[in-house]
Design a protein around this motif. Structure first.
Motif, PDB file in Angstrom:
ATOM      1  N   LEU A 616       4.824  -5.060   1.993  1.00  0.00           N
ATOM      2  CA  LEU A 616       3.773  -5.529   1.102  1.00  0.00           C
ATOM      3  C   LEU A 616       2.783  -4.399   0.875  1.00  0.00           C
ATOM      4  N   PRO A 617       2.311  -4.156  -0.382  1.00  0.00           N
ATOM      5  CA  PRO A 617       2.649  -4.915  -1.591  1.00  0.00           C
ATOM      6  C   PRO A 617       3.904  -4.376  -2.244  1.00  0.00           C
ATOM      7  N   LYS A 618       4.381  -5.060  -3.276  1.00  0.00           N
ATOM      8  CA  LYS A 618       5.581  -4.630  -3.989  1.00  0.00           C
ATOM      9  C   LYS A 618       5.248  -3.626  -5.086  1.00  0.00           C
ATOM     10  N   GLU A 619       4.028  -3.607  -5.577  1.00  0.00           N
ATOM     11  CA  GLU A 619       3.614  -2.679  -6.619  1.00  0.00           C
ATOM     12  C   GLU A 619       2.262  -2.111  -6.241  1.00  0.00           C
ATOM     13  N   ALA A 620       2.010  -0.846  -6.695  1.00  0.00           N
ATOM     14  CA  ALA A 620       0.740  -0.198  -6.388  1.00  0.00           C
ATOM     15  C   ALA A 620       0.451   0.845  -7.446  1.00  0.00           C
ATOM     16  N   GLN A 621      -0.714   1.424  -7.405  1.00  0.00           N
ATOM     17  CA  GLN A 621      -1.166   2.422  -8.382  1.00  0.00           C
ATOM     18  C   GLN A 621      -1.873   3.546  -7.630  1.00  0.00           C
ATOM     19  N   ILE A 622      -1.615   4.774  -8.085  1.00  0.00           N
ATOM     20  CA  ILE A 622      -2.194   5.924  -7.398  1.00  0.00           C
ATOM     21  C   ILE A 622      -2.462   7.025  -8.421  1.00  0.00           C
ATOM     22  N   CYS A 623      -3.439   7.862  -8.143  1.00  0.00           N
ATOM     23  CA  CYS A 623      -3.767   8.962  -9.059  1.00  0.00           C
ATOM     24  C   CYS A 623      -2.737  10.088  -8.911  1.00  0.00           C
ATOM     25  N   GLU A 624      -2.598  10.857 -10.018  1.00  0.00           N
ATOM     26  CA  GLU A 624      -1.586  11.903 -10.024  1.00  0.00           C
ATOM     27  C   GLU A 624      -1.961  13.076  -9.136  1.00  0.00           C
ATOM     28  N   LYS A 625      -3.241  13.168  -8.779  1.00  0.00           N
ATOM     29  CA  LYS A 625      -3.677  14.229  -7.883  1.00  0.00           C
ATOM     30  C   LYS A 625      -3.895  13.656  -6.495  1.00  0.00           C
ATOM     31  N   PRO A 626      -3.479  14.336  -5.485  1.00  0.00           N
ATOM     32  CA  PRO A 626      -3.634  13.813  -4.112  1.00  0.00           C
ATOM     33  C   PRO A 626      -5.086  13.859  -3.667  1.00  0.00           C
ATOM     34  N   ASN A 627      -5.306  13.263  -2.500  1.00  0.00           N
ATOM     35  CA  ASN A 627      -6.602  13.235  -1.814  1.00  0.00           C
ATOM     36  C   ASN A 627      -7.657  12.421  -2.551  1.00  0.00           C
ATOM     37  N   LEU A 628      -7.282  11.842  -3.697  1.00  0.00           N
ATOM     38  CA  LEU A 628      -8.255  10.981  -4.372  1.00  0.00           C
ATOM     39  C   LEU A 628      -8.175   9.552  -3.836  1.00  0.00           C
ATOM     40  N   ASN A 629      -6.975   9.070  -3.642  1.00  0.00           N
ATOM     41  CA  ASN A 629      -6.825   7.737  -3.049  1.00  0.00           C
ATOM     42  C   ASN A 629      -5.438   7.629  -2.441  1.00  0.00           C
ATOM     43  N   ALA A 630      -5.227   6.532  -1.741  1.00  0.00           N
ATOM     44  CA  ALA A 630      -3.942   6.260  -1.090  1.00  0.00           C
ATOM     45  C   ALA A 630      -3.664   4.776  -1.177  1.00  0.00           C
ATOM     46  N   ILE A 631      -2.422   4.399  -0.852  1.00  0.00           N
ATOM     47  CA  ILE A 631      -1.987   2.998  -0.930  1.00  0.00           C
ATOM     48  C   ILE A 631      -1.853   2.460   0.482  1.00  0.00           C
ATOM     49  N   ASN A 632      -2.570   1.366   0.777  1.00  0.00           N
ATOM     50  CA  ASN A 632      -2.441   0.684   2.067  1.00  0.00           C
ATOM     51  C   ASN A 632      -1.252  -0.249   1.992  1.00  0.00           C
TER      52      ASN A 632
END
Length: 916
Positions: A616-632
């Motif tokens: 979980l989850p089955k879908e997520a969104q992330i920025c194309e550049k690293p270190n900006l955010n991550a997926i829990n």
């Protein structure tokens, strides 16, 4: 008398002595609590000894004299219980009048009544030698010459060196007594008022006060010149017991000659009122078996006459008693108070329930020869006491009841009680004193019949008890009267037989709980769920079946109740609640009639690690550049502890791009973070596989795919709109193509709408040559029209014209019109139809015919619209075709010759008349 002496003489006339009349007046008044008078007056001497009785006030409370107490606002005078006013100490009255208030109050109702008592000091004149009065008293001097007989001198003269001089003083004249009910003749002289100044100047006398110039008016009158005062009519002491008047003496100019003097007139009471009972019927009660001297009730009669005299003193006695059983003198009455008490023993409600006693009240202290009497009725009810114990009508009772029944009446116990029905002395109370140690039965009382209903309150088992022998005792709600003993018939025996019935089998352990692991294969024996048949004396077989098995996981052996699995038990199934699966089984015997019982089996399923975790989850969104955010990310596992977390999250080695582009960082046992490993990843949607492993024994793993949308982000780390579209996988060319398609579609819709509107317009403007709705032949649809008969061959074809074309037809001149001519009134309005060209030659031919017919006044008859009334349906007459001609048969028409000359032709044609 010396000349110039201003002495006012009151002459008591003895010539017209009033004769007292004793008339029998039988007026009845409604009782009203209070004093007989509002103002009592009495003459007293100036010196009073202690305990001296001065007068008696009369008070009636309408309830007898009990509970009435008196008090005064003076420390020198008190009132006794009988209303006598007496002095509390020896005293000397310093003035001519003493007034105080007497209050009577009822200790039961706390009501209070007040009356005023006035004590007038009767003074005696000294000798004409002029003796002085005692110190503290006013000096009274009399005229040296002896006054006339019965003359009172309220204003005596005092002599000094210059002669006599008047000295004002308040001196009360003794009251004047007038008997009531005098027969006249009227007016009768009472007194004469005279001033000695009338020898020098003319004096005019007058009286004022209640009875003179105040209501009641003109009871008393006075001769203004002679001073003689009269009474003008008979007096009634019950209306006014006394009058207070003032006498005045003035000269002819109205100037006061003498000071006004007070005259008190008292009406002497006559025995003209019968005693009146407060109630005509009195109701009282006394317990049966009461001893002699027991108080029953009090009757009270009031007499409007003066209670201080024999006229108002009432005495009571009993005239009759009904019935005279067991004695004719069961009661007596206190002659003064009216208290009725028992005088003999033997009151028994079961023999005599009520006595009627006639009570007589007589005034004149009960003197039957001179007193007036009245009667009232006293109804004495003998109240019931519990002097009769209840007794059973028989010594034994019997009944039977099937086993296991409750709230069932087994037997009715009948009793007899001679006390008053439906009273505590009659109501029966039943009690089981032996034979039922377990409390299976109770005896309830029927409130209507007073019978005892033996009722089963606790189920009885035939296999344990086949019969009961009960001992029941009956008593009353109220205890027995003193000296009354219980009867031996107040106890009875009750025999109760128990009937055996077919009882249903039962499961001893219900609900039965077993524990086992989930995943047991089919055919596994779980337990034996057997029932017991309580009918030990019946040889019966028990059969088992499933009643409820929601998942159909179980199988039951029909003969011994053994439970086996029919499918794999799954703890994670929707049919389990809180790890428990529940099934119900039925056990039925083969008795007559058959009986069955149910039992519930609860299976507690122990968890095994049979479910891999899900990412979980089955879908997520992330920025194309690293270190900006991550997926829990986390995992969900259908199992329970210890077959769940902590979880292990890892990326697979194949394909290699996964570990190249992504990385997983562990946060705790249940959570991890998915982030980009490289510095930049093109926007788009990526399927990232992740392997999740739980902590079960053995552990289970699962590879799950998470769809990650990579997009350009703003400063806040949120995807931009263009980035979101790009991430969705659409390029610029694709977006332009979509917009062009939308524009083409809108253009086509607009063209279609324009084409539809033009087509609608053309349809309205282009009509058929002859529209069926515009056909002139359909304009006139009225069918209640008739012409002028068979000779009318020329028709008015104008009726076939269209309504809008009728305007040019000239109207006919006014005058007498035929009944079949078209009415001039307004025609019915028809819907206006669109004008269309008339059809060729046919239309022209019709128009020419219409004009020729309308302009020809000689065409008989004129066509017109005729409107005929509706005459109803059906006819009592037969058809004309039913009339037969002469050729249809032989008929006799000779009777037509008798109908006169008008029918001669018919008689010749049908009657067979003689031929010439």
């Amino acid at each position: 008398m010396t000349a110039g002496a201003g002495v006012l003489l009151v002459l008591l006339s003895l010539s017209g002595a009033l004769r007292a009349q004793n008339e029998d007046l039988t007026t009845r008044e409604t009782c009203k609590a209070g004093f007989s008078e509002d103002d009592y007056t009495a003459l007293i001497s100036q010196n009073i000894v202690e305990g001296e009785k001065l007068l008696q006030v009369k008070f009636s409370s309408c309830l007898g004299t009990k509970g009435t107490q008196y008090e005064t606002n003076s420390v020198d005078f008190k009132v006794g219980a009988d209303g006598t006013v007496f002095a509390t100490r020896e005293l000397q009255v310093p003035s001519e009048q003493v007034a105080f208030t007497v209050t009577a109050w009822d200790s039961q109702t706390a009501e209070r009544w007040d009356a005023v008592v006035r004590l007038l000091v009767a003074q005696t004149s000294s000798s004409h030698s002029g003796h002085k009065a005692q110190k503290g008293k006013k000096t009274v001097a009399l005229d040296p010459s002896p006054p006339p007989k019965d003359t009172l001198l309220p204003w005596p003269q005092h002599q000094n060196s210059n002669g006599l001089r008047r000295r004002k003083r308040d001196w009360v004249i003794p009251p004047i007594n007038v008997p009531e009910n005098s027969r006249g003749p009227f007016p009768q002289q009472l007194v004469r008022i005279r001033s000695d100044k009338d020898n020098d100047i003319p004096i005019r006398y007058s009286i004022t006060g209640v009875g003179a110039d105040q209501p009641p008016m003109e009871v008393f009158s006075i001769d203004s010149m002679s001073g003689r005062m009269y009474v003008t009519r008979p007096m009634d002491r019950e209306e006014h017991a006394s009058y207070h008047l003032r006498a005045h003496a003035v000269d002819m100019n109205g100037n006061k000659v003498e000071n006004p003097i007070d005259l008190y007139i008292y009406v002497i009471d006559m025995n003209d009122n019968r005693p009146e009972f407060i109630n005509q019927v009195y109701n009282g009660s006394v317990d049966e078996g009461s001893k002699p001297g027991t108080y029953v009730m009090t009757v009270t009669a009031n007499d409007a006459d003066d209670s201080t005299t024999a006229n108002g003193m009432v005495r009571y006695r009993i005239l009759t008693q009904t019935p005279q059983s067991p004695s004719q003198n069961m009661f007596t009455i206190n002659s003064e108070t009216g208290d009725i008490v028992t005088v003999a023993a033997g009151l028994d409600r079961e023999k005599v329930q009520q006595y009627t006693v006639i009570v007589q009240a007589t005034d004149m202290e009960g003197n039957l020869n001179y007193g007036l009497s009245n009667t009232a009725t006293a109804i004495i009810t003998v109240t019931d006491v519990n002097d009769n114990p209840p007794e059973f009508t028989t010594s034994t009772f019997a009944g039977e009841v099937p086993e296991n029944r409750v709230e069932t009446v087994v037997a009715n116990l009948t009793v007899m009680d001679r006390d008053q029905p439906h009273s505590p002395n009659w109501n029966a109370v039943y009690r089981i004193i032996s034979g039922d140690p377990s409390g299976h039965f109770s005896v309830r009382t029927d409130p209507v019949t007073n019978e005892g209903m033996v009722t089963v309150v606790k189920a009885v088992d035939y296999e344990l008890n086949r019969a009961f022998m009960l001992t029941v005792m009956v008593s009353n709600q109220a205890p027995l009267a003193s000296g009354i003993q219980m009867s031996f018939q107040s106890t009875a025996g009750v025999t109760i037989s128990i009937m055996d019935i077919n009882e249903a089998p039962f499961f001893p352990s219900n609900h039965k709980l077993i524990r086992l692991e989930e995943g047991m294969p089919p055919g596994t024996v779980l337990t034996t769920f057997s029932a017991v048949d309580p009918d030990r004396f019946m040889q019966q077989a028990v059969r088992y079946s499933k009643l409820s098995d929601p998942a159909n996981w179980l199988h039951v052996n029909t003969t011994n109740g053994q439970i086996t699995t029919a499918a794999v038990l799954d703890r994670e199934s929707l049919y389990t609640k809180n790890n428990v699966y529940e099934a119900t089984f039925l056990a039925a015997d083969n008795g007559i009639p058959p009986a069955s019982g149910t039992g519930t089996l609860q299976i507690y399923l122990i968890d095994i690690n049979d479910n891999a975790p899900e990412l979980l989850p089955k879908e997520a969104q992330i920025c194309e550049k690293p270190n900006l955010n991550a997926i829990n990310i986390t995992a969900a596992d259908a199992d329970v502890d210890p077959n769940i977390g902590p979880y292990v999250f890892e990326l697979p080695f194949v394909p290699a791009a996964v570990r190249k582009n992504w990385t997983i960082t562990r946060l705790n046992g249940d959570y991890a973070q998915l982030s980009l490993r490289i510095l930049y990843l093109e926007a788009g949607v990526y399927d990232v596989p992740i392997i999740v492993t739980d902590s079960g024994n053995p552990p289970l793993s699962n590879m799950s795919i998470i769809k990650v949308k990579v997009c350009p982000c703003d400063d806040n780390g949120d995807c931009t709109t263009i980035g979101a579209v790009a991430a969705a996988g659409l390029g610029t060319g694709a977006i332009v193509a979509i917009l062009i398609c939308i524009l083409i579609l809108l253009t086509m819709v607009l063209l279609f709408v324009v084409w539809m509107k033009r087509r609608e317009k053309e349809r309205h403007t282009k009509q058929l040559l002859i529209d069926p709705e515009d056909d002139v032949r359909d304009n006139i649809l009225k069918y209640d029209e008739e012409g002028g008969g068979e000779e009318d061959q020329d028709y008015d074809l104008s009726q076939l014209q269209q309504p809008e074309a009728m305007g040019h037809v000239p109207s006919k001149a006014p005058g007498v019109r035929r009944v079949d001519e078209r009415p001039v009134g307004a025609e019915p309005q028809y819907p206006v139809r669109p004008v269309v060209p008339h059809p060729g030659d046919i239309g022209e031919f019709i128009n020419e015919g219409l004009r020729a017919a309308d302009n020809d006044p000689t065409a008989p008859p004129y066509d017109s619209l005729l409107v005929f009334d509706y005459e109803g349906s059906g006819s009592t007459a037969g058809s004309v075709s039913s009339l037969n001609s002469s050729s249809s048969g032989d008929q006799d028409y000779d009777y037509l010759n008798d109908w006169g000359p008008r029918f001669k032709k018919l008689a010749d044609m049908y009657g067979g008349g003689e031929e010439d």
